[in-house]
Design a protein around this motif. Structure first.
Motif, short mmCIF file in Angstrom:
data_model
loop_
_atom_site.label_atom_id
_atom_site.label_comp_id
_atom_site.label_asym_id
_atom_site.label_seq_id
_atom_site.Cartn_x
_atom_site.Cartn_y
_atom_site.Cartn_z
N VAL A 178 35.59 27.05 1.82
CA VAL A 178 35.47 28.54 1.54
C VAL A 178 33.99 28.66 0.95
CG1 VAL A 178 36.12 30.18 -0.09
CG2 VAL A 178 37.94 28.75 1.14
N SER A 179 33.64 27.80 0.17
CA SER A 179 32.32 27.79 -0.30
C SER A 179 31.23 27.72 0.64
CB SER A 179 31.98 26.55 -1.36
OG SER A 179 30.57 26.72 -1.77
N LEU A 180 31.22 26.83 1.63
CA LEU A 180 30.23 26.88 2.82
C LEU A 180 30.27 28.17 3.67
CD1 LEU A 180 30.95 23.22 3.72
CD2 LEU A 180 28.48 24.06 3.02
N ALA A 181 31.51 28.75 3.88
CA ALA A 181 31.51 29.97 4.54
C ALA A 181 30.52 30.98 4.07
CB ALA A 181 32.94 30.29 4.80
N TYR A 182 30.11 30.98 2.82
CA TYR A 182 29.28 32.02 2.34
C TYR A 182 28.04 31.94 2.94
CZ TYR A 182 32.84 33.62 -1.15
OH TYR A 182 34.07 34.08 -1.95
N SER A 183 27.70 30.64 3.41
CA SER A 183 26.15 30.32 3.68
C SER A 183 25.84 29.75 5.28
CB SER A 183 25.51 29.53 2.63
OG SER A 183 26.16 28.29 2.75
N GLU A 184 26.97 29.47 5.75
CA GLU A 184 27.02 28.99 7.26
C GLU A 184 27.52 30.04 7.94
OE1 GLU A 184 26.17 26.08 8.39
OE2 GLU A 184 25.69 25.07 6.34
N THR A 185 27.09 30.05 9.37
CA THR A 185 27.51 30.83 10.07
C THR A 185 28.38 30.12 11.26
OG1 THR A 185 25.57 30.25 11.53
CG2 THR A 185 25.34 32.16 9.93
N PRO A 187 31.62 27.97 12.09
CA PRO A 187 32.98 27.16 11.54
C PRO A 187 32.83 25.82 11.73
CG PRO A 187 33.57 28.79 13.27
CD PRO A 187 32.30 29.08 13.26
N LYS A 188 32.26 25.27 12.79
CA LYS A 188 32.60 23.88 13.15
C LYS A 188 31.69 23.18 12.21
CE LYS A 188 33.32 24.27 18.17
NZ LYS A 188 32.89 24.05 19.37
N GLN A 189 30.43 23.68 11.80
CA GLN A 189 29.77 23.12 10.87
C GLN A 189 30.31 23.29 9.28
OE1 GLN A 189 26.56 21.61 10.53
NE2 GLN A 189 27.25 21.37 12.83
N VAL A 190 31.23 24.36 9.23
CA VAL A 190 31.74 24.44 7.68
C VAL A 190 32.77 23.16 7.90
CG1 VAL A 190 33.55 25.70 6.66
CG2 VAL A 190 31.58 26.82 7.55
N VAL A 191 33.59 23.07 8.85
CA VAL A 191 34.46 21.81 8.83
C VAL A 191 33.71 20.51 8.57
CG1 VAL A 191 36.26 20.64 10.26
CG2 VAL A 191 36.28 23.13 10.06
N GLU A 192 32.83 20.45 9.36
CA GLU A 192 32.07 18.98 9.32
C GLU A 192 31.51 18.80 7.87
OE1 GLU A 192 29.71 17.64 12.57
OE2 GLU A 192 30.72 19.11 14.00
N LYS A 193 30.87 19.70 7.48
CA LYS A 193 30.13 19.57 5.99
C LYS A 193 31.23 19.54 4.94
CE LYS A 193 25.90 21.82 7.26
NZ LYS A 193 24.75 22.78 7.04
N ALA A 194 32.27 20.34 5.22
CA ALA A 194 33.23 20.01 3.93
C ALA A 194 34.09 18.74 4.13
CB ALA A 194 34.33 21.15 4.13
N ALA A 195 34.20 18.19 5.40
CA ALA A 195 34.72 16.81 5.39
C ALA A 195 33.95 15.78 4.52
CB ALA A 195 34.92 16.37 6.81
N GLY A 196 32.67 15.93 4.59
CA GLY A 196 31.53 14.99 3.99
C GLY A 196 32.01 14.93 2.48
#
Length: 496
Positions: A178-185, A187-196
């Motif tokens: 949810v946090s990443l979604a404010y700055s990313e465009t 969704p695949k990157q959102v999932v990958e970065k959150a998994a980290g």
């Protein structure tokens, strides 16, 4: 002067964007939850879903997918940006939070005087591995827009109120997305970065890595969902488990392309007998933060009447009734997000069922216990492994090999073993006792009363291996979890 004006306009536009995305994230999780209700712990959808259920009448009902977040918001408003987990627990008690699953267990534990974070710990909470921290964590991403490290830290600290280990890591994953979604465009990157943000040793991270490996290999969502369920839902049979459901949330966001309806449909169609409403809510919240209110179907938004209202959630009632404006919730979240939030850093927790003997009797080693599914969403699933005060309750991961408790004992001169064991009412399991390779006893244990089993142990060496087996393949009897209260090995009574 012109530079100051441009800076002011830029800050103003940013604030408007964050407010819009926060409102969209909270609105989207409400929509996702209510669209997913018809498929919660039931067969998956096989049709495209584009509307709320026909029976839906606004305002939005009170539901745990977002009510615990409202409670957390109230706690921040009452206690400030340095809110402790114990203060959050006090707010739970005041607002009567905790209707089902691990959250209900947390509420009951607090009534007994046990305080957070112990209310989420496997020592006390028998459903610690389920989805409670995961579906309660969206707000921590909204409180840290564009700052996933802070979102993860908030979720890992507060999530322990109603879960532990992999369940809390599920909250970390959702909050970070949810946090990443404010700055990313993307969704695949959102999932990958959150998994980290998840510990690589956690079963939750392993499930996410499993998903990402298949997705990057070009496999389609249906194939991926089937394999995830075969690997992770078998391990965690409860339909409200965190790990398997979390992998399906990742799938829904990853392949949803930032489209709300596509994302929700992936969540409710992914697999049979999942926590589909929670999954649709969490995935929907990510899309809301990613796209803002313009990304949500206006007709669906209108049906919510911009309110969450009701006086009941499951077995619990609210006095006074809940009546909150969704737009007001978003503004209040923003007000808290502007403050310097500070919580202690909590290291990721790892816990296995075998660790339960640490709190029961550390002389014994537990092997092959299974999570089971009792108390986990879908009613009627038998079996669960947990600790109930001084009673260790076990259920086998593998019904063929069964559960085994083992220790070594000094049998020089011969000893006597006494066990207090039991089974559930109208159910049974078979106890087998071995000393080294010699089977000493095979006995059917039937419920409901606890019973004492006394077994003479033959003279042996100083490190004789003692094994106690629980078998649930008991012929025409209904299988039971095994209840182990106390096991002692002592000198044999002198012969007369």
């Amino acid at each position: 002067m012109r530079a100051v004006l441009l800076l002011f306009l830029s800050c103003s536009l940013y604030a408007q964007s964050v407010e819009d995305r926060t409102r969209a994230a909270f609105t989207a999780q409400i929509l996702g939850a209510n669209m997913g209700f018809p498929f919660e712990h039931k067969p998956a959808s096989v049709q495209w879903i584009s509307d709320l259920p026909a029976t839906f009448r606004g305002p939005a009902p009170v539901d745990d997918d977002y009510y615990y977040e409202i409670v957390a918001l109230r706690a921040f408003e009452k206690y400030g940006p340095r809110l402790t987990i114990q203060q959050l627990g006090a707010q739970w008690k005041e607002d009567n939070a905790g209707s089902w699953g691990s959250s209900e267990q947390a509420r009951l534990l607090m009534q007994r005087g046990i305080q957070p974070p112990d209310t989420g710990h496997p020592r006390y909470n028998r459903l610690w591995f389920t989805i409670g921290p995961q579906f309660s964590a969206d707000i921590y991403g909204m409180l840290a827009p564009g700052n996933p490290a802070l979102a993860a830290r908030l979720a890992r600290y507060y999530g322990r109120i109603n879960g532990w280990a992999e369940a809390v890591e599920g909250g970390v994953f959702v909050a970070a997305m949810v946090s990443l979604a404010y700055s990313e465009t993307d969704p695949k990157q959102v999932v990958e970065k959150a998994a980290g943000f998840i510990d690589p040793r956690s079963p939750y991270r392993k499930a996410l890595d499993h998903f990402l490996a298949m997705a990057k290999a070009g496999r389609n969502p249906r194939e991926i969902a089937n394999e995830l369920e075969e690997r992770w839902h078998i391990e965690y049979p409860a339909t409200n488990n965190a790990v398997a459901n979390g992998a399906l949330v990742a799938l829904s966001v990853y392949f949803g392309e930032g489209d709300f309806l596509k994302t929700v449909n992936l969540a409710v169609a992914a697999a049979d007998f999942t926590d589909a409403d929670c999954n649709a809510a969490s995935a929907g919240a990510v899309v809301g933060a990613l796209r803002g209110m313009k990304g949500l179907p206006p007709l669906l938004v209108e049906k919510l009447l911009n309110r969450v209202a009701g006086n009941k959630m499951g077995p619990l009632t609210f006095d006074p009734p809940v009546d909150e404006r969704i737009s007001g919730i978003a503004l209040r979240i923003m007000n808290i997000a502007r403050q310097p939030l500070a919580v202690p850093e909590v290291k990721p927790e790892l816990f296995s069922l075998e660790d339960l003997t640490r709190y029961w009797d550390p002389r014994w080693q537990l092997e092959r216990a299974g999570f089971g599914g009792a108390g986990g969403g879908l009613g009627g699933i038998r079996g669960i492994t947990y600790l109930d005060n001084d009673v260790l309750v076990t259920w086998p991961r593998d019904e063929v090999r069964g559960v085994v408790l083992s220790t070594t004992a000094d049998l020089r001169g011969g000893k006597v073993m006494k066990l207090e064991v039991g089974a559930e009412e109208n159910r049974a399991w078979r106890l087998e006792i071995y000393a080294n390779n010699q089977r000493l006893l095979s006995k059917l244990i039937e419920g409901p009363a606890m019973q004492t089993v006394t077994q003479a142990l033959p003279a042996g060496g100083p490190k004789t291996v003692i094994r106690l087996f629980q078998h649930t393949l008991v012929g025409d009897k209904l299988p039971s979890s095994a209840h182990w209260r106390k096991i002692t090995i002592g000198p044999a009574a002198p012969s007369r």
